[in-house]
Scaffold this motif. Structure first.
Motif, mmCIF file in Angstrom:
data_model
loop_
_atom_site.group_PDB
_atom_site.id
_atom_site.type_symbol
_atom_site.label_atom_id
_atom_site.label_comp_id
_atom_site.label_asym_id
_atom_site.label_seq_id
_atom_site.Cartn_x
_atom_site.Cartn_y
_atom_site.Cartn_z
ATOM 1 N N MET A 152 0.835 -1.209 0.000
ATOM 2 C CA MET A 152 0.000 0.000 0.000
ATOM 3 C C MET A 152 0.864 1.251 0.000
ATOM 4 N N VAL A 153 1.980 1.204 0.725
ATOM 5 C CA VAL A 153 2.908 2.332 0.705
ATOM 6 C C VAL A 153 3.501 2.485 -0.691
ATOM 7 N N GLN A 154 3.825 1.351 -1.332
ATOM 8 C CA GLN A 154 4.397 1.388 -2.679
ATOM 9 C C GLN A 154 3.421 1.971 -3.695
ATOM 10 N N LEU A 155 2.135 1.889 -3.408
ATOM 11 C CA LEU A 155 1.146 2.490 -4.314
ATOM 12 C C LEU A 155 1.344 3.998 -4.427
ATOM 13 N N GLY A 156 1.999 4.578 -3.432
ATOM 14 C CA GLY A 156 2.262 6.011 -3.501
ATOM 15 C C GLY A 156 3.084 6.398 -4.710
ATOM 16 N N SER A 157 3.954 5.487 -5.163
ATOM 17 C CA SER A 157 4.797 5.789 -6.323
ATOM 18 C C SER A 157 3.992 5.917 -7.612
ATOM 19 N N GLY A 174 1.923 -7.631 -4.147
ATOM 20 C CA GLY A 174 1.940 -7.509 -2.692
ATOM 21 C C GLY A 174 1.306 -8.730 -2.045
ATOM 22 N N ARG A 175 0.269 -9.259 -2.685
ATOM 23 C CA ARG A 175 -0.379 -10.483 -2.190
ATOM 24 C C ARG A 175 0.450 -11.727 -2.537
ATOM 25 N N PRO A 232 8.939 -12.090 -0.338
ATOM 26 C CA PRO A 232 9.338 -10.923 -1.120
ATOM 27 C C PRO A 232 10.668 -11.096 -1.846
ATOM 28 N N GLY A 233 11.580 -11.896 -1.276
ATOM 29 C CA GLY A 233 12.856 -12.125 -1.945
ATOM 30 C C GLY A 233 12.692 -12.881 -3.253
ATOM 31 N N ARG A 234 11.852 -13.907 -3.256
ATOM 32 C CA ARG A 234 11.613 -14.679 -4.482
ATOM 33 C C ARG A 234 10.926 -13.821 -5.541
ATOM 34 N N VAL A 235 9.979 -13.000 -5.114
ATOM 35 C CA VAL A 235 9.295 -12.113 -6.062
ATOM 36 C C VAL A 235 10.292 -11.115 -6.661
ATOM 37 N N ILE A 269 7.279 -5.288 -10.372
ATOM 38 C CA ILE A 269 7.186 -6.560 -9.644
ATOM 39 C C ILE A 269 8.148 -6.539 -8.460
ATOM 40 N N THR A 270 9.363 -6.068 -8.705
ATOM 41 C CA THR A 270 10.340 -5.975 -7.611
ATOM 42 C C THR A 270 9.993 -4.827 -6.669
ATOM 43 N N TYR A 271 9.591 -3.700 -7.245
ATOM 44 C CA TYR A 271 9.307 -2.526 -6.422
ATOM 45 C C TYR A 271 8.152 -2.768 -5.459
ATOM 46 N N SER A 272 7.175 -3.559 -5.883
ATOM 47 C CA SER A 272 5.994 -3.791 -5.053
ATOM 48 C C SER A 272 6.327 -4.451 -3.722
ATOM 49 N N VAL A 273 7.433 -5.176 -3.660
ATOM 50 C CA VAL A 273 7.784 -5.910 -2.438
ATOM 51 C C VAL A 273 9.057 -5.390 -1.783
ATOM 52 N N THR A 274 9.610 -4.300 -2.312
ATOM 53 C CA THR A 274 10.858 -3.764 -1.755
ATOM 54 C C THR A 274 10.705 -3.411 -0.281
#
Length: 431
Positions: free
Chosen positions: A153-158, A292-293, A300-303, A343-348
């Protein structure tokens, strides 16, 4: 530690609202740097040098971000997550609004680009503390098994920030060109003032992190948490930097560099390219929510690893589509490229937060992310310079840079998954 799910969602929404404003302000500068700053603030330079100078100014913000991460990390780990986040949002909102009031080179001479650089430095300092703090406070209110979705949800800010900034410039570009170049470009920057008031009102309602409240009772906390990250968690910091490279640097290659390349080298209309970034922002929002789901199942590492590999494989064909100069191909390539790297940014946020213990988390997350930004913030400048020195300009330098960044991020995800501390939200209770 039991937290009401409604309270968790409210905290995450507040973190998102503030972060969306921060990224609106920050991305606005990148769009303006590609479209108008070159001839408004660097009038005395030839066209190529003016574009390079504009991108160098854009990159200055990234150089300032690690300093902001260091300073705000100390404040966030010692003073509190909430007051630090309020300070960061005020700083960037005011700096962005003032840019909209800044006289151009033909009005005040050399002072114009100097002031522009100073204000960009303030933007960088603020963003250096914002993202890590917003991610930290959202995750520390969330149950461990759902941290990835709230970090997303925080990443949605981007993408929302991109959507707002690109959308604002799309509207401005509907004006006559002479109007845009004289005063129209100022309107999106001046809008930062009312947006700041709204975001500040939302953020003032956020409660302090319950984890930090427990941490504040500890007597043996590091006095300078940001320095302790380098001495006690340096290996984790390196992994965090690698994992964040693509989400930061890759984005600016596919956005800021492509805007400049297509409008100056390929002579594509500015409005068409900015509209492409608006569509890409919508794609980015979907990817953030979905992955995110997915990260809650795969980790998150695998994603991050998967996203890095996919982006590396797609880099050449996507940039070849951009090089055709066809508007439909540019729209597809920008949207697909930003979608893949997201894809990577969503789980950073989820990955970086689980790399550091609570007492170093704000500092570790902020430093990892913003050092990645400092290392990649000049990629549009480097790609543009490498493009200009070729006899026949092409996008191949950008392809090479994107592949390198993607593979380093894949490596960061691979190692980060093995270093995650999945229950460290309650580490202070264990102590």
């Amino acid at each position: 530690m039991q937290v009401n799910p409604k309270d968790v969602a409210r905290i995450a929404r507040a973190a998102f609202a503030g972060t969306a404003l921060e990224w609106y302000d920050y991305f606005l500068f990148g769009t303006a740097a590609a479209l108008v700053f070159n001839f408004l603030f660097f009038t005395e330079l030839n066209p190529t040098a003016a574009v390079l100078a504009s991108f160098a100014t854009f990159g200055v913000g990234f150089a300032a971000r690690p300093i902001g991460a260091f300073v705000f990390g100390i404040l966030g780990d010692r003073w509190g997550r909430r007051p630090t986040l309020i300070l960061s949002i005020v700083l960037i909102g005011v700096a962005t609004g003032i840019i909209g009031m800044l006289p151009a080179y033909d009005q005040i001479g050399l002072a114009a680009p100097v002031l522009l650089v100073v204000l960009r430095l303030f933007q960088g300092l603020a963003v250096g503390g914002e993202w890590g703090g917003a991610t930290t406070i959202a995750i520390e209110h969330a149950p461990p098994e759902k941290r990835a979705r709230y970090a997303a949800m925080v990443q949605l800010g981007s993408p929302v920030g991109t959507l707002l900034s690109s959308g604002a410039f799309s509207l401005v570009l509907l004006m006559p060109e002479e109007t845009v170049n004289s005063w129209g470009w100022r309107l999106p920057f001046l809008a930062a003032f009312p947006l700041l008031a709204v975001a500040l009102w939302i953020r003032l309602k956020v409660e302090e992190s319950p984890v930090f409240e427990q941490l504040a009772e500890m007597d043996d906390r590091p006095k300078v948490p940001a320095a302790a990250v380098f001495t006690k968690a340096f290996g984790r910091l390196v992994v965090a930097i690698c994992a964040a490279l693509l989400g930061v640097g890759g984005f600016y290659l596919m956005n800021t560099y492509v805007i400049s390349y297509t409008t100056t080298v390929l002579d594509v209309a500015r409005g068409d390219v900015v509209n492409a970034t608006v569509i890409a922002a919508l794609v980015q929002m979907v990817v953030v929510v979905v992955f995110g789901r997915v990260a809650e199942r795969l980790g998150p590492g695998r994603v991050t690893f998967i996203g890095g590999i996919l982006t590396a494989l797609a880099a050449w064909p996507l940039f070849m589509m951009i090089d055709t100069g066809e508007v439909w191909a540019i729209i597809f390539a920008i949207s697909a490229g930003i979608g893949l790297l997201t894809i990577t940014y969503s789980v950073t946020g989820a990955l970086l937060a689980e790399l550091f213990p609570v007492e170093l988390r704000y500092s570790g997350v902020s430093l990892g992310y913003n050092l990645a930004g400092a290392l990649t913030g000049f990629l549009p400048f480097i790609a543009t310079w490498m493009t200009c020195i070729q006899e026949t300009p092409s996008v191949m330098p950008a392809v090479v840079l994107l592949v390198i960044v993607s593979l380093l991020t894949a490596l960061g995800g691979f190692l980060g998954e093995r270093l995650r501390v999945k229950d460290d939200v309650v580490i202070t209770e264990a102590k």
